[in-house]
Structure formats: C-alpha cells, structure tokens
Design a protein around this motif. Structure first.
Motif: not given
Length: 311
Positions: A306-311, A271-279, A176-184, A292-295
């Motif tokens: 807040r945060f949103v996780i897209l699996g 604000s945090i967006g997280i996307a997870v993928e099995v490469p 699994r790999i997760a990308i987390i994007m943060f925006d102030i 992750a940008d969409e999240a």
C-alpha cells in the motif's frame, strides 16, 4: 581523419581566399572573415576546432583576438590557435604564445607546411574527442547502479540538489516537490528462498517497472540501497501522486513475480511512502526524504502493499 571546423581571420583578401581553398581541399569546414572584430562572435557562434589568426591586422591585432577568445572560452574543450605572421623575431613568437597561441607560422606559409600543422592539430582534436567520450562513459558508470541500470544514490542526490534549487526559483503555486520511497515487501525472505540470482532478477524487473511508470522528463528514479528505490517528482498534487502510486503498484502486479514467502500476496509487491513539500529558502531538503521514509514505515506498519502520502 575527423573533419575540423576552422575559423580563419586575415584582413588580406587574397591570403584569406588561398588559405580557404587549401583548407577546404583537405575536407575541412571553413568560416572566414577579414574583420578581426568578428573573430569573437564567429568563435562563439561556430564553436570551431581550430582558429588561424593573422597577427598584424588594421582594426585589431591577432594577439588581442586570441586573448579575447581565451577569455571567452569555457575551458571545457581546448581549441588550438595558430598565428600567421611575417614577423619572425623570437619576441614575436613569444608574444603569440603569451597571448594564448599554440603555434606560430611565418608567412608566406607553404601548402605543405600548413597541411602538416593541420594534421597534427587533427590528431590532437581526435584524442580530445576520444578522451571526452571516455570521460562521459566513466561519468555515466559512476552515476548508474550496476545491477538495475538506473541511477544510483549518488546520482539521485546530485539531481535532487539541482531540482531543489531550480524549483526554488519558480512561483510558489507550482513549487511542489515530492519524494517517493519504495520498498519490496519481504525481500529478504524472497532472497533467502529463491536465491540471490533470482533476487537480482527481481530487483532489475522492479526497477525497470518503476522507471517506466514515471514518464515525465523531470521524473527521476534511482536505487537507494538494497531493495529500496526512490523517486523525485516535481509539481504534482496529492491526487496525481495517488494515481501515480496506484499505477506503479499495478505495473508491479503485472510482472507476476512469484513470492510464496510473502504474507501479503502470492507475487512481489511494493510498500510506498510519499512526502510532498513546497520548498522554501532555509528549509532542509533532507527532511523531505525523512518524511517520505516515515510514510514508507507507516505503509509497512499498515500491512504493506500500500502507499501513504504525507503532505
């Protein structure tokens, strides 16, 4: 001058002993062998700064040894080779240089001549070391965001590519790999109201808080641009990612950076967006960043902080 690690190969025991005494008296660390077939293994094991080779040996010539060493060399660091020989014709010297040698001394070699040659090689080795250090510093600077002192986008892209390739080789259940994007949140308003110096300070504090929240060696945080940050997290499930996002938000809240122009809180928030993928092979890794940008966009649309996780 810098102490050198010297590999000495000569099948004549008396010469080997005499040269070893001279070199150790100069303060160098000497590894020696009478067997030319041991030159390559010792070279790979000891990683010397200088090699001194006899030319005419029974089992293998010094020229052949030199060719083997040059073929095995990674090319990262130049290791000089000095030949010792009683053969003093021009064609002998040429053969030594063609085999990969850097100097050719005629036996018997005096202590004065050998000492002078070693000192010359030391100076070159020191210049190499200084150059390597300078190059390492330049590499670090080119991969570091000047303001926040965390990796920059270029560095992140390189790390992401290498981690993606590494994870592809792992069993699928831990791939699994997760990308987390943060925006102030409302950073433009913060900058406009408090001024750019305070805005820079805010970016520095937030960057360090995020970086210190991700504690595993494989975790990687970078400034992605403006007030956006990005992180790479490997082999974590959604529950752990949720806990990680909550931890980061708590640590940002602990900073207590006043933000009177925010519509969501009295202090700076993320604000945090997280996307997870099995490469999988053939999958475009950039799509994971897009998700992750969409999240992150969804987290903003849902009210920010807040945060949103897209699996």
């Amino acid at each position: 001058m810098t102490q050198m690690k010297i590999l000495l190969v000569d099948d004549t025991k008396t010469i080997l002993m005499q040269l070893t005494i001279w070199l150790e008296a100069l303060g160098h660390e000497v590894t020696s062998t009478q067997d030319p077939c041991q030159a390559l293994p010792l070279y790979q094991q000891q990683q010397p700064n200088l090699v001194i080779l006899d030319v005419m040996m029974e089992n293998k010539s010094g020229y052949d040894c030199a060719r083997e060493l040059r073929e095995a060399d990674s090319g990262e660091h130049w290791v000089p080779i000095i030949f010792l020989s009683s053969a003093e014709k021009d064609e002998n010297v040429q053969a030594g240089i063609d085999a990969g040698g850097d100097d050719y001394l005629i036996k018997p070699v005096s202590e004065v001549t050998l000492t002078a040659k070693i000192k010359a090689m030391q100076r070159i080795a020191e210049m190499q070391e200084q150059l390597a250090h300078a190059n390492a510093q330049l590499q670090a600077l080119s991969n570091t965001d000047e303001l926040t002192q965390i990796p920059n986008r270029r560095s992140f892209n390189d790390r992401y590519q290498s981690e993606w390739n590494r994870v592809l080789r792992l069993p699928e259940n831990i791939r699994r790999i997760a990308i987390i994007m943060f925006d102030i949140d409302h950073f433009k308003e913060y900058n406009d109201y408090y001024g750019h110096p305070e805005g820079d300070k805010c970016l520095q504090q937030v960057a360090q808080a995020i970086d210190q929240s991700l504690t595993r060696a494989s975790d990687y945080v970078a400034r992605y641009g403006g007030e956006e940050f990005i992180a790479l997290v490997v082999n974590e499930d959604k529950e752990h990612l949720k806990q990680l996002a909550e931890k980061i938000q708590r640590n940002i809240a602990k900073l207590g950076i006043e933000h009177s122009k925010s519509t969501v809180a009295s202090t700076v928030t993320l604000s945090i967006g997280i996307a997870v993928e099995v490469p999988q092979r053939g999958y475009n890794k950039d799509k994971l960043i897009e998700r992750a940008d969409e999240a992150l966009y969804q987290a903003k649309q849902n009210g920010r902080n807040r945060f949103v996780i897209l699996g």
